[in-house]
Design an enzyme around this catalytic site. Structure first.
Site, PDB file in Angstrom:
ATOM      1  N   GLU A  49       0.868  -1.175   0.000  1.00 44.80           N
ATOM      2  CA  GLU A  49       0.000   0.000   0.000  1.00 44.80           C
ATOM      3  C   GLU A  49       0.905   1.225   0.000  1.00 44.80           C
ATOM      4  OE1 GLU A  49      -2.762   0.456   3.162  1.00 44.80           O
ATOM      5  OE2 GLU A  49      -3.231  -1.684   3.260  1.00 44.80           O
ATOM      6  N   ASP A  60      -6.016   8.343  10.122  1.00 48.04           N
ATOM      7  CA  ASP A  60      -4.624   8.055  10.458  1.00 48.04           C
ATOM      8  C   ASP A  60      -4.304   8.423  11.900  1.00 48.04           C
ATOM      9  OD1 ASP A  60      -4.334   7.304   7.857  1.00 48.04           O
ATOM     10  OD2 ASP A  60      -3.375   9.147   7.199  1.00 48.04           O
TER      11      ASP A  60
END
Length: 265
Positions: A49, A60
């Site tokens: 990724e 995040d």
């Protein structure tokens, strides 16, 4: 059969889960991120990724935020992300971009899809795009041969799991915990139940992410999932290192450790 389909078929034949590793493009520089990803692949990561650094990351945690902020401060742009994708795909592993939806819309959905395919990318992970709102992406991804990797969470209803799995391709990304990314001392007890619920509505491979940071946790998740997704722990190898080579050494060691956890036998 897509690159990702071929990976999961191979992993099944080897009776193991696939190891998915995340690193943001441009951290600590574009060239250094390419070297770091190559190190991960050389030491057992099956699918990469490539994170597209974004200034307003909803999902995040602090580790990935810190790396993304450093990449943005260094001037990383979308074209740099495609450069990293191209270098990663050249290593012979399926390569996907993990991005929030806004940068895709700003570039133009079809243009983004065309550029990703031209760079050798295999698909896109879109944490803040749901299938109901992804009609344009569905059309563009199919036109350019890209997989659509959507996320589900423990809070997803059975109806939502079925809808998401039907729209997805490559694999379904099951977030093992409610909350942001980051290393955790224990894997989520909700993860096996979420994967079991998905198994009832789809034959698609299921990857589990958010929290895995060592071999023991990787082995635990590999026992019930098709892929183990690791991000923050890998990024931390570089964040904590006093110099690039030390970071690469730590990244190699952790990748090998995690890959050992994939072997079900």
């Amino acid at each position: 059969m897509s690159q990702i389909d071929e990976l999961f078929a191979r992993a099944r034949a080897e009776d193991r889960a696939a190891l998915v590793g995340y690193l943001p493009a441009g951290f600590p520089s574009v060239e250094a991120s390419i070297r770091a990803i190559a190190t991960m692949v050389e030491n057992g990561v099956d699918l990469v990724e490539v994170g597209l650094p974004y200034s307003d990351p909803v999902m995040d945690g602090p580790t990935i935020q810190a790396a993304a902020e450093a990449a943005l401060a260094a001037g990383t742009r979308v074209d740099d992300v495609f450069e990293v994708v191209r270098a990663t795909a050249d290593l012979g592993v399926p390569t996907v971009v993990m991005t929030y939806w806004n940068p895709v819309e700003r570039r133009g959905v079809d243009t983004f899809a065309a550029d990703l395919a031209a760079a050798g990318g295999a698909g896109l992970i879109t944490p803040d795009l749901i299938p109901d709102e992804g009609v344009e992406w569905d059309r563009a991804s199919r036109a350019h041969g890209l997989d659509r990797i959507y996320l589900v969470a423990p809070s997803s209803t059975d109806e939502r799991l079925a809808l998401t799995a039907e729209a997805a391709s490559g694999f379904v990304y099951a977030t093992a915990v409610m909350g942001v990314t980051g290393q955790r001392e224990q894997t989520s007890s909700l993860a096996p139940e979420l994967v079991a619920r998905l198994r009832k509505v789809t034959d698609q491979p299921v990857g589990v992410g958010l929290g895995v940071s060592n071999q023991e946790q990787a082995r635990e998740v590999a026992a019930f999932a098709d892929a183990v997704i690791v991000g923050s722990a890998l990024v931390r190898c570089l964040l904590d290192a006093p110099d690039e080579q030390t970071g690469l050494d730590a990244l190699a060691a952790l990748s090998r450790d995690l890959r050992a956890g994939m072997e079900r036998a």
